[in-house]
Design a protein around this motif. Structure first.
Motif, PDB file in Angstrom:
ATOM      1  N   HIS A   1       0.873  -1.185   0.000  1.00 39.23           N
ATOM      2  CA  HIS A   1       0.000   0.000   0.000  1.00 39.23           C
ATOM      3  C   HIS A   1       0.907   1.231   0.000  1.00 39.23           C
ATOM      4  CE1 HIS A   1       1.574  -0.479   3.928  1.00 39.23           C
ATOM      5  NE2 HIS A   1       1.039  -1.691   3.948  1.00 39.23           N
TER       6      HIS A   1
ATOM      7  N   ILE B   1      14.819   0.075   8.163  1.00 40.42           N
ATOM      8  CA  ILE B   1      15.562   1.338   8.037  1.00 40.42           C
ATOM      9  C   ILE B   1      16.580   1.445   9.173  1.00 40.42           C
ATOM     10  CG2 ILE B   1      15.349   3.836   7.944  1.00 40.42           C
ATOM     11  CD1 ILE B   1      14.052   2.412   5.600  1.00 40.42           C
TER      12      ILE B   1
ATOM     13  N   PRO C   1       5.577  -8.352  11.507  1.00 42.28           N
ATOM     14  CA  PRO C   1       5.525  -7.087  10.763  1.00 42.28           C
ATOM     15  C   PRO C   1       6.655  -6.154  11.154  1.00 42.28           C
ATOM     16  CG  PRO C   1       3.795  -7.186  12.395  1.00 42.28           C
ATOM     17  CD  PRO C   1       4.423  -8.530  12.377  1.00 42.28           C
ATOM     18  N   ASP C   2       7.020  -6.132  12.428  1.00 41.37           N
ATOM     19  CA  ASP C   2       8.130  -5.273  12.882  1.00 41.37           C
ATOM     20  C   ASP C   2       8.533  -5.784  14.252  1.00 41.37           C
ATOM     21  OD1 ASP C   2       9.875  -3.115  13.537  1.00 41.37           O
ATOM     22  OD2 ASP C   2       8.850  -1.938  11.998  1.00 41.37           O
TER      23      ASP C   2
ATOM     24  N   HIS D   1       6.964  -1.431   4.155  1.00 40.49           N
ATOM     25  CA  HIS D   1       6.759  -1.190   5.599  1.00 40.49           C
ATOM     26  C   HIS D   1       5.700  -2.197   6.068  1.00 40.49           C
ATOM     27  CE1 HIS D   1       7.022   1.031   9.244  1.00 40.49           C
ATOM     28  NE2 HIS D   1       5.742   1.234   9.295  1.00 40.49           N
ATOM     29  N   GLY D   2       5.998  -2.952   7.140  1.00 36.85           N
ATOM     30  CA  GLY D   2       5.018  -3.935   7.612  1.00 36.85           C
ATOM     31  C   GLY D   2       5.302  -5.314   7.040  1.00 36.85           C
TER      32      GLY D   2
ATOM     33  N   PHE E   1       4.906  -8.105   5.681  1.00 35.91           N
ATOM     34  CA  PHE E   1       4.057  -9.136   5.062  1.00 35.91           C
ATOM     35  C   PHE E   1       2.617  -8.612   5.012  1.00 35.91           C
ATOM     36  CE2 PHE E   1       7.398 -12.177   5.297  1.00 35.91           C
ATOM     37  CZ  PHE E   1       8.068 -11.895   6.461  1.00 35.91           C
ATOM     38  N   PRO E   2       2.086  -8.377   3.805  1.00 38.58           N
ATOM     39  CA  PRO E   2       0.663  -7.983   3.740  1.00 38.58           C
ATOM     40  C   PRO E   2      -0.207  -9.005   4.474  1.00 38.58           C
ATOM     41  CG  PRO E   2       1.690  -8.022   1.551  1.00 38.58           C
ATOM     42  CD  PRO E   2       2.681  -8.597   2.501  1.00 38.58           C
TER      43      PRO E   2
END
Lengths: 205, 231, 91, 255, 591
Positions: free
Chosen positions: E17, E35, E126-127, E545-546, E548-549
């Motif tokens: 997204h 990052i 996700p993080d 960012h995140g 894995f959907p």
């Protein structure tokens, strides 16, 4: 944020859903317990050094009560125990969702915690006035380093507690989500636990 | 530069060298096995056009073999060394009748004090000399290490002796020279900007000559005290 | 799965216990017994109080076993460090 | 790609942010006044320091492990603690202790005070510098010397000079009597420097004489310090543009 | 086993997204673990370069003692008048080379970069569990680095008591003439300790609580196992160092007496505290390297890792035993000799798990179909060099031999074989291996090979002769070896080592250029350039960012290369569902 939807929102007080079973507690509590592990090692190095140095040169330490003011610190210890009790009462009321009780118990914990730091500062002023300073010798060095860093941890705890209390007054902690209260409670009880050990081995031995 | 240890000149240096060479052989074999094995596997199992790797998760038997072999070798080395360590630095390793010599390390020089006629250190008749260690041949010597400021390390490569001199501690360590001649004493623990200059000369005399040297220096010192004693 | 008002451990009881133990410690500290017995007794009392705080206030009694192991994991390291360095004196 | 570029930008911005406070040993610029010391007056104090009794024998120095220095001392090195030439005492530092007009500031001489290390001995052993004056330390031996100053009021230093001919400059910025200088590589090397905020001091040479110039008229109390024999004070009256003599004697026993 | 395994379920790879966060939030103060990983990468490469340059000055002084260093004139008069390095500056160089390399280059490169980048991706999270604390951990490490750099410019010079900072040399400013420099050294490491502790409890919580469904403990890749045990070592070791540094700082500033013997302080107490942290620290510096090398060797050999369970147990054993061996740094320090015997035994025992790992790596390559891509070259070199380091460690573990070789160049050879030959080769392998995932482009393989061979040859030319120097008794940390007659014949070797060291340093420029040029000119890399099985290779490069959907499900271990189940290619990603695979038992209310 955008990626949060991967973490389902049904119950934040339980381990993250849709994940392999881990520690059985939610992330913040596990994180705090792991962090307390590192704090245990930090106090190990300071208290360990004290025990080792005192074992080596016992004559450099005065008998209990001669230099250090035991009655005042005994009251201080009792104060910290009370603040642990008010903290755990606050957590209990958070679990029950009783906002008013939560706020008052949190306020009580902040006040008692701050007064503990106050009494400790007074005790330090008294000792320094009496000429007992960190450079006095092993006794002064170990005493001020250990109790000083414990006091620092209590101060940080009081500041975080104020932040949690401020959020409690905004009604952020409900019966289903009071992680902040539980996590700061764990830290607070840990700091109290360290003081219980410190009080005995510094003041009473 | 030869890969072997320099010639040794003290009694237990032979044991240390023997252990060093034993470990050199054992690790040499292990080194060859691994390096040759690696090169062989690289060549033999390099990717071929339609080559297929063997699908295996390992063999427990092979694991047990190299684990136990390593463990046994390591324990054997440990047992062999424990004996030598105890003889060199054990609690009662200092042979009786060893000549006490005071080695006082201070930032960037060694003050070596010899017992006077009474054979005891710390009595009035001690003779203190800077950066010169004179020893009799084939006599055990016990060095009483003290330090004035930083941590120094009493290291004589030829005698295979090294021991830190820690301020606030008095550490006794013994050795027995077995060859005459001059050797060098160095400081092996970083002790400040002059650490590389803490060099002293070790001279091993025959017994009689040592006694003559000691008496002569004793008389010279008695005549006019050296600057060091007047701290 | 709304959490109905569930039972809380007897916090006041623990509080009283801690206060009493502290008082006992104060009493014991100034008794003219031998140094070692005093030290052992005082450390025992302190550890008892610490255990009470950990079990009831920090809820270790009601946590899954995995978390309990994780909580006490660093303690053996502290013991290793102190005992090893103390043997420095027995030479 | 912007990922990495952005971060590098941030890091380099931070990377060279390290503060670089200048090392304080650069020559203290801009402090010295007119060229030579402008004399505040014409008065002079001269005198000789003499020594009664038999001087104690200076201890020998065992330089056998430092051949480069040993060869500079023909008959075996001795530690020149008490140097007496036919009754005259050397290495005595004489300075005006009190009596100077209050509030008077004196320009710092632009020429550096010299301290030499020759034959593993300091030369001079007992001297003075003004506050802010450059002290140039020179190593005339092909061996490592380190100069360690352990003052109480000033900031100490511990610097090394590994090669011959090396010079290092240092300054002291507060008044202090008798800052000990020592070399740790040669334990017997000792010297003492006194930091004063006025130029009225001198050290006695081998003939035991000293001269302090440029004094306005008045009575002053001068002090003579010797590393071994202690201190003597004496009051002296200096006439306008005249010379006063002050002879000081040291006995065998330190008073 | 059904051979015709059709691919049924593949997590969707549609473009992530749109990401609307401003540039500052997205790249500078970002809470995205990827990052932060790249930020740590750039910071630690910067400090690696600084550490390398310090090493060049050290080698110049050892190769050509007392001669002016070309370009040395730029240094101020307190460090190198006329380009001639002063002894106190030499001690600062030795101290800062060790400090920068250990604390600001190798440790952040392994734990900061790959801990941050790989853990969430490889376990399907996700993080990190606490993204903001993760960001704070980096932004606390930067000032720590700056404070350490600032130490060079303060009066009295930088810390000069060795990277181990032994008291009383470090505690008493009079002994070195360094006061502010040593205090900055202490403060900087305390701040770095805080940053490491924040990082480690973040990693531990993430690995324990946020593993994707099906990623049970024994399906974790060995790099994650290694990073997990390393995070525990960091968590429990760094506070000990912080406590000891606080006491050292108070000794210098407040006049306390912890380590100053005059008032009953104990110099040995500092050594015990430092090495109680120190030895877990050196395992922190090697375990992640071992884990990542296991991943890369399995990938390169196209063969499952040999003895996965024993590899995991070896990592745990190294982590646990690592706490009981610190005394082998102190055999000669005046420590109680009976303790010496005890520490000798525990040190000899800890060489067994390392031996197990080495033989397992070789077992992995045995029977493989080895592809020599650049990471594989570095990984094999890691095994070969780490073995030399491990074997030379046995010499030191035995106390009598250590009497002779302690604090000589034998020790310097050992530590460089495990740190440079070990960790740094593994870092070169890992950076090259995960570079396409980080930046979406491949590093140039030809230049990669040139850099590898030059580094491999010059590394051995520099550090192998040091074993010989140590055997001849050449002490470490001495400014001018020509002072000693017994070292005079070794001066030729010192000169040869210096020249090889200069060539080794210039060879690293190839890596730096290749690394930076790769951002712009590197060949485009798809999601899985090395055809590996890890979950991170199922996301686009660089992952959004995140990450894995849809949270991936894991059906098998990480090393299913050349599996009979996968018919067409020789790898089987963990998240690829075959018909024969059952859905993992996921907690209720799963997605």
């Amino acid at each position: 944020m955008a990626h949060a939807h991967a973490l389902t929102h049904d119950d934040v007080m339980r381990p993250p859903a849709g994940r392999e079973p881990g520690s059985g507690v939610y992330n913040e509590k596990l994180g705090m317990w792991v962090f307390l592990g590192s704090e245990v090692m930090f106090f190990t190095s300071l208290i360990g050094a004290y025990i080792i140095l005192r074992f080596g040169h016992p004559e450099k330490w005065a008998p209990p009560g001669e230099v250090l003011n035991v009655p005042v610190t005994a009251v201080n210890t009792f104060l910290l125990i009370c603040s642990s009790v008010t903290m755990v009462k606050a957590f209990a009321s958070a679990q029950d969702g009783n906002q008013r009780a939560l706020r008052s118990w949190l306020l009580a914990t902040v006040l008692i915690g701050a007064s503990f730091v106050g009494v400790q500062v007074y005790e330090y002023a008294e000792l320094v006035h009496k000429g007992f300073v960190p450079s006095e010798g092993l006794y002064g060095s170990t005493f001020f380093t250990m109790t000083g860093f414990h006091g620092f941890h209590v101060t940080v705890g009081v500041l975080c507690m104020m932040f949690v209390t401020w959020r409690a007054f905004q009604g952020k902690y409900t019966a289903t989500d009071h992680r902040g209260v539980e996590v700061i409670g764990l830290y607070w009880h840990f700091v109290d636990l360290v003081w219980i050990i410190l009080f005995t081995i510094v003041y009473l031995i | 530069m030869s890969w072997l240890l320099p010639p040794h000149a003290s009694s237990y240096a032979a044991d240390i060298d023997w252990l060093y060479y034993l470990i050199l052989i054992i690790t040499g074999i292990a080194f060859l096995v691994v390096q040759i094995g690696l090169v062989w596997f690289i060549i033999k199992y390099r990717a071929r056009p339609n080559g297929k790797a063997l699908y295996t998760h390992g063999f427990a038997k092979a694991e047990w073999i190299w684990t136990s072999v390593t463990a046994v070798v390591v324990v054997v080395i440990g047992l062999l060394s424990a004996g030598v360590w105890d003889r060199i630095k054990g609690r009662d390793s200092i042979p009786p009748g060893a000549i006490p010599i005071g080695i006082h390390g201070k930032q960037f020089e060694w003050h070596i004090s010899y017992p006077g006629a009474d054979g005891q250190l710390g009595t009035g008749d001690d003779l203190s000399i800077r950066n010169q260690l004179h020893l009799p041949l084939n006599k055990p010597v016990v060095a009483t290490l003290t330090s004035e400021d930083a941590i120094h390390s009493f290291f004589i490569p030829a005698f295979r002796i090294k021991q830190d001199a820690v301020p606030g501690m008095t550490i006794r360590v013994w050795f027995q020279p077995t060859d005459t001649g001059t050797f060098e004493l160095a400081c092996a623990e970083l002790c400040g900007l002059g650490h590389y200059r803490m060099r002293a000369v070790v001279t091993v005399h025959a017994e009689a000559e040592y006694q003559r040297w000691l008496d002569e220096r004793g008389r010279a010192a008695a005549a006019s005290p050296t600057a060091l004693l007047q701290r | 799965m709304e959490q109905v008002k569930h039972s809380h451990p007897n916090y006041i009881g623990i509080w009283v216990a801690l206060a009493v133990l502290t008082a006992v410690e104060l009493g014991v500290a100034f008794l003219p017994w031998s140094k070692t017995t005093l030290i052992l007794l005082l450390i025992g009392l302190a550890l008892w109080k610490a255990l009470l705080v950990a079990l009831y206030f920090m809820h270790l009694r009601f946590e899954p076993n995995r978390l309990r192991i994780l909580a006490i994991a660093p303690l053996p390291l502290a013991v290793i460090l102190v005992t090893a360095v103390i043997t420095e004196y027995f030479w | 790609m912007r990922v990495a570029f952005g971060i590098v930008l941030a890091l380099t911005a931070f990377g060279c942010g390290g503060d670089n406070g200048g090392a304080s040993d650069q020559p203290a610029a801009g402090q010295e006044g007119g060229g030579a010391i402008a004399p505040a007056g014409g008065g002079t104090i001269t005198g000789t320091v003499s020594f009664t009794g038999t001087p104690p024998a200076n201890p020998t120095i065992d330089m056998s492990e430092e051949p480069a220095c040993a060869q500079k001392h023909a008959g075996g090195a001795r530690d020149p603690q008490v140097v007496v030439n036919d009754g005259k005492l050397a290495n005595v530092f004489v300075f005006v202790k009190s009596g100077l007009p209050a509030g008077q500031t004196y320009p710092v001489p632009s020429s550096a005070a010299m301290l030499d290390q020759d034959g593993c001995l300091y030369e001079p052993r007992n001297f003075g510098v003004m506050v802010g004056q450059q002290l140039e330390i020179k190593n005339s031996d092909p061996v490592l010397h380190n100069i360690k100053a352990v003052p109480t009021k000033n900031r100490g230093f511990n610097i090394s000079q590994p090669t011959e001919g090396m010079t290092t400059r240092r300054t002291f910025n507060t008044e202090e009597i008798g800052v000990p200088l020592e070399c740790n590589v040669h334990g017997w090397m000792k010297a003492s420097v006194t930091v004063l905020n006025h130029p009225f001091f001198a050290s006695t040479g081998n003939d035991g004489t000293f001269t302090i110039r440029g004094l306005p008229a008045g009575t002053y109390e001068i002090e003579a310090r010797h590393e071994k024999l202690g201190t003597r004070t004496q009051s002296v009256t200096v006439p306008q543009d005249g010379t006063a003599t002050a002879d000081i004697t040291f006995g065998a026993a330190a008073s | 086993m059904a051979s015709t395994a059709a691919v049924v379920h593949e997590p969707a790879l549609e473009h992530a997204h749109a990401d609307d966060r401003p540039f500052i939030r997205k790249y500078i103060f970002s809470t995205d673990h990827k990052i932060i990983g790249i930020q740590f990468l750039l910071m630690s490469l910067f400090f690696l370069l600084i550490g390398g340059m310090l090493a060049m000055v050290i080698r110049w002084q050892l190769g050509f003692p007392g001669r002016a260093m070309p370009g040395g004139g730029v240094l101020p008069e307190t460090m190198a008048p006329g380009g001639i390095v002063l002894p106190e500056f030499y001690n600062s160089l030795v101290t800062m080379h060790g400090t920068f390399m250990v604390f600001f280059a190798i440790m952040p490169l392994l734990v900061g970069v790959f801990g941050n980048y790989l853990i969430p991706l490889k376990i399907g999270a996700p993080d990190m569990a606490f993204p903001r604390i993760n960001m704070a951990s980096f932004w606390i490490a930067v000032p720590a680095g700056l404070i350490m750099l600032a130490g060079f410019f303060v009066e009295g010079g930088h810390a000069a008591a060795g990277w181990t900072g032994y008291a009383p040399l470090s505690a008493n400013p009079e002994l070195t003439g360094v006061s502010l420099g040593q205090q900055l050294w202490c403060v900087s490491l305390i701040i770095l300790g805080l940053s490491s502790i924040m990082g480690s409890f973040n990693y531990i919580t993430t690995i324990i609580n946020m593993r994707a469904p099906g990623m049970i403990w024994f399906r974790l890749p060995l790099s994650i196992w290694a990073l997990f045990i390393t995070a525990i070592l960091v968590l429990l070791a760094m506070p000990i160092l912080s406590g000891a540094l606080i006491m050292l700082l108070f000794d210098q500033t407040l006049g306390t007496h912890f380590f100053l013997p005059a008032q009953g302080g104990q110099p040995l107490l500092w050594q015990h505290l430092f090495w109680f942290f120190g030895h877990p620290e050196v395992y922190i510096l090697i375990l992640p390297a071992m884990g990542m090398v296991s991943d890369i060797i399995a990938n390169g050999s196209r063969k499952p890792i040999f003895g996965y369970t024993s590899m995991v147990l070896a990592i745990i054993a190294i982590g646990a035993l690592g706490w009981g061996v610190w005394g082998h740094h102190m055999f000669m320090s005046g420590m109680n000799p009976t303790l010496g015997t005890g520490f000798m035994i525990s040190t000899l025992l800890i060489s067994v798990p390392s031996a197990i790992k080495t033989f397992n790596w070789m077992g992995t390559m045995w029977g493989g179909n080895i592809r020599f891509h650049v990471p594989m070259l570095h990984a094999v070199a890691f095994v070969s060099m780490f073995v030399i380091g491990g074997l030379s460690g046995v010499f030191m573990a035995t106390t009598p031999v250590d009497i002779y070789i302690h604090d000589t160049y034998f020790i310097v050879a050992h530590l460089h074989y495990v740190l440079f030959g070990g960790s740094l080769f593994a870092i070169f392998a890992a950076v090259t291996f995960w570079y396409p995932k980080m930046f979406g482009r491949l590093m140039n393989p030809l230049w990669g090979k040139v850099h590898f061979w030059l580094t491999f040859i010059f590394f051995n030319a520099v550090f192998f002769p040091m074993h010989g120097l140590g055997a001849q008794g050449h002490m470490r940390r001495i400014y001018d070896p020509t002072e000693y007659e017994f070292l005079a014949p070794l001066q030729g070797v010192n000169r040869m080592i210096t020249i090889s060291a200069f060539l080794l340093f210039t060879a690293q420029i190839i890596f730096l250029v290749n690394f930076i040029a790769g951002w712009f000119k590197g060949a485009k890399a798809g999601p899985n350039p090395w055809q590996d099985n890890g979950l991170e290779w199922a996301t686009p490069s660089p992952p959004p960012h995140g990450n894995f959907p849809v949270t991936p499900h894991v059906y098998r271990g990480p090393y299913e290369f050349s599996s009979p189940l996968a018919v067409d290619d020789d790898y089987l990603p963990q998240s690829r569902k075959l018909e024969t695979d059952r859905e993992p038992a996921v907690l209720p209310a799963g997605d």
